[in-house]
Design a protein around this motif. Structure first.
Motif, PDB file in Angstrom:
ATOM      1  N   PRO A 287     -34.911   8.620  21.412  1.00 50.57           N
ATOM      2  CA  PRO A 287     -35.107   8.891  22.845  1.00 50.57           C
ATOM      3  C   PRO A 287     -34.086   9.890  23.382  1.00 50.57           C
ATOM      4  O   PRO A 287     -32.911   9.873  22.987  1.00 50.57           O
ATOM      5  CB  PRO A 287     -34.930   7.511  23.492  1.00 50.57           C
ATOM      6  CG  PRO A 287     -35.202   6.535  22.409  1.00 50.57           C
ATOM      7  CD  PRO A 287     -34.713   7.178  21.153  1.00 50.57           C
ATOM      8  N   THR A 288     -34.542  10.737  24.265  1.00 52.82           N
ATOM      9  CA  THR A 288     -33.636  11.694  24.898  1.00 52.82           C
ATOM     10  C   THR A 288     -33.129  11.189  26.244  1.00 52.82           C
ATOM     11  O   THR A 288     -32.169  11.742  26.782  1.00 52.82           O
ATOM     12  CB  THR A 288     -34.337  13.043  25.105  1.00 52.82           C
ATOM     13  OG1 THR A 288     -35.512  12.849  25.907  1.00 52.82           O
ATOM     14  CG2 THR A 288     -34.746  13.652  23.774  1.00 52.82           C
ATOM     15  N   ASN A 289     -33.785  10.157  26.792  1.00 53.04           N
ATOM     16  CA  ASN A 289     -33.380   9.564  28.061  1.00 53.04           C
ATOM     17  C   ASN A 289     -33.035   8.098  27.857  1.00 53.04           C
ATOM     18  O   ASN A 289     -33.536   7.462  26.915  1.00 53.04           O
ATOM     19  CB  ASN A 289     -34.497   9.689  29.093  1.00 53.04           C
ATOM     20  CG  ASN A 289     -34.878  11.135  29.365  1.00 53.04           C
ATOM     21  OD1 ASN A 289     -34.068  12.042  29.216  1.00 53.04           O
ATOM     22  ND2 ASN A 289     -36.123  11.346  29.765  1.00 53.04           N
ATOM     23  N   ALA A 290     -32.222   7.552  28.732  1.00 49.22           N
ATOM     24  CA  ALA A 290     -31.779   6.169  28.572  1.00 49.22           C
ATOM     25  C   ALA A 290     -31.708   5.446  29.910  1.00 49.22           C
ATOM     26  O   ALA A 290     -31.482   6.059  30.955  1.00 49.22           O
ATOM     27  CB  ALA A 290     -30.407   6.117  27.900  1.00 49.22           C
ATOM     28  N   LEU A 291     -31.912   4.138  29.862  1.00 47.83           N
ATOM     29  CA  LEU A 291     -31.570   3.244  30.966  1.00 47.83           C
ATOM     30  C   LEU A 291     -30.218   2.654  30.622  1.00 47.83           C
ATOM     31  O   LEU A 291     -30.030   2.113  29.533  1.00 47.83           O
ATOM     32  CB  LEU A 291     -32.621   2.155  31.133  1.00 47.83           C
ATOM     33  CG  LEU A 291     -32.440   1.177  32.302  1.00 47.83           C
ATOM     34  CD1 LEU A 291     -33.788   0.577  32.730  1.00 47.83           C
ATOM     35  CD2 LEU A 291     -31.473   0.036  31.992  1.00 47.83           C
TER      36      LEU A 291
END
Length: 259
Positions: free
Chosen positions: A5-9
């Protein structure tokens, strides 16, 4: 093999408050739905809070570790631990442009004066901004990108004092550095300041992201959690699991569906 993933929570999980982990089941479900990584800040590394601040205020500065995570991820959705996300919540990265900071302004309601007072105090300490009206956003739910990384480097700047020094510091430098802001609706960070939209169960539970800040609002979180967990389980169409949290005073078991 899935791409990384390139985005995270990202959430803050420093300390022993139970609500900091009760929310993780729905956080993980949201991440699975939208292809995000789930990251927890679990260690204390930031030494930026004034010496006279209390433990809660000091730990709140640990969210500035987001800066390190932006070396790994292109974009981050940060959420406090006392937040729940509904299954109907859209992908916030589709709403907020990469060059903007996504946030919800909380300078409304009977306590708006406290936010205005924070602006006065921080400008007295860090310097005037001379920008006309200054809106004040809540930093417990926000969307940031790699290009905002320098905002999290507290070695470069002085910090605010006041009620919420970590939050006021961030508000100040976002404005000082002229970063663009995407104002999200209250449904993306439903707070007590929004009145009966928060206090009335049916209205609160229509929001996408609910933020139960403050001890008096934790019973609302305990009441909403099983409802939202069930929503995620019903929505799961690909066998995604939603791990039930161990509720205080409950049986202390976790349930995994679809596996």
């Amino acid at each position: 093999m899935k791409d990384k993933p390139t985005n995270a929570l990202v959430t803050l999980n420093v300390g022993s408050k139970p609500e900091y982990t009760l929310s993780h089941g729905v956080f993980r479900a949201y991440c699975e739905r939208w292809g995000l990584a789930f990251e927890q800040i679990t260690e204390t590394k930031i030494r930026a809070a004034p010496w006279f601040t209390n433990k809660r205020q000091r730990l709140s500065f640990e969210k500035y570790q987001i800066g390190e995570l932006l070396d790994t991820y292109e974009r981050v959705l940060y959420v406090d631990g006392d937040v729940l996300i509904r299954a109907e919540c859209p992908n916030v990265f589709d709403i907020v442009a990469p060059n903007q900071i996504g946030c919800v302004f909380e300078d409304v309601g009977p306590n708006a004066w406290k936010r205005r007072e924070e602006w006065k105090k921080v400008q007295k300490r860090l310097g005037p901004l001379n920008m006309g009206e200054l809106r004040y956003f809540n930093a417990g739910v926000m969307v940031v990108s790699r290009e905002h990384r320098e905002l999290f480097d507290l070695n470069l700047r002085k910090t605010a004092h006041g009620r919420w020094p970590d939050q006021t510091t961030f508000n100040y430098y976002v404005r000082k550095r002229h970063y663009g802001v995407c104002e999200l609706g209250a449904e993306f960070n439903m707070l007590e300041c929004f009145g009966e939209d928060f206090s009335v169960d049916k209205k609160r539970r229509k929001a996408y992201i609910i933020h139960y800040a403050g001890m008096p609002n934790k019973p609302y979180m305990m009441a909403d959690l099983p409802i939202f967990e069930e929503e995620w389980e019903r929505r799961s169409e690909r066998g995604a699991s939603v791990q039930r949290s161990s509720m205080p005073g409950g049986p202390g078991t976790s349930k995994r569906s679809g596996k």
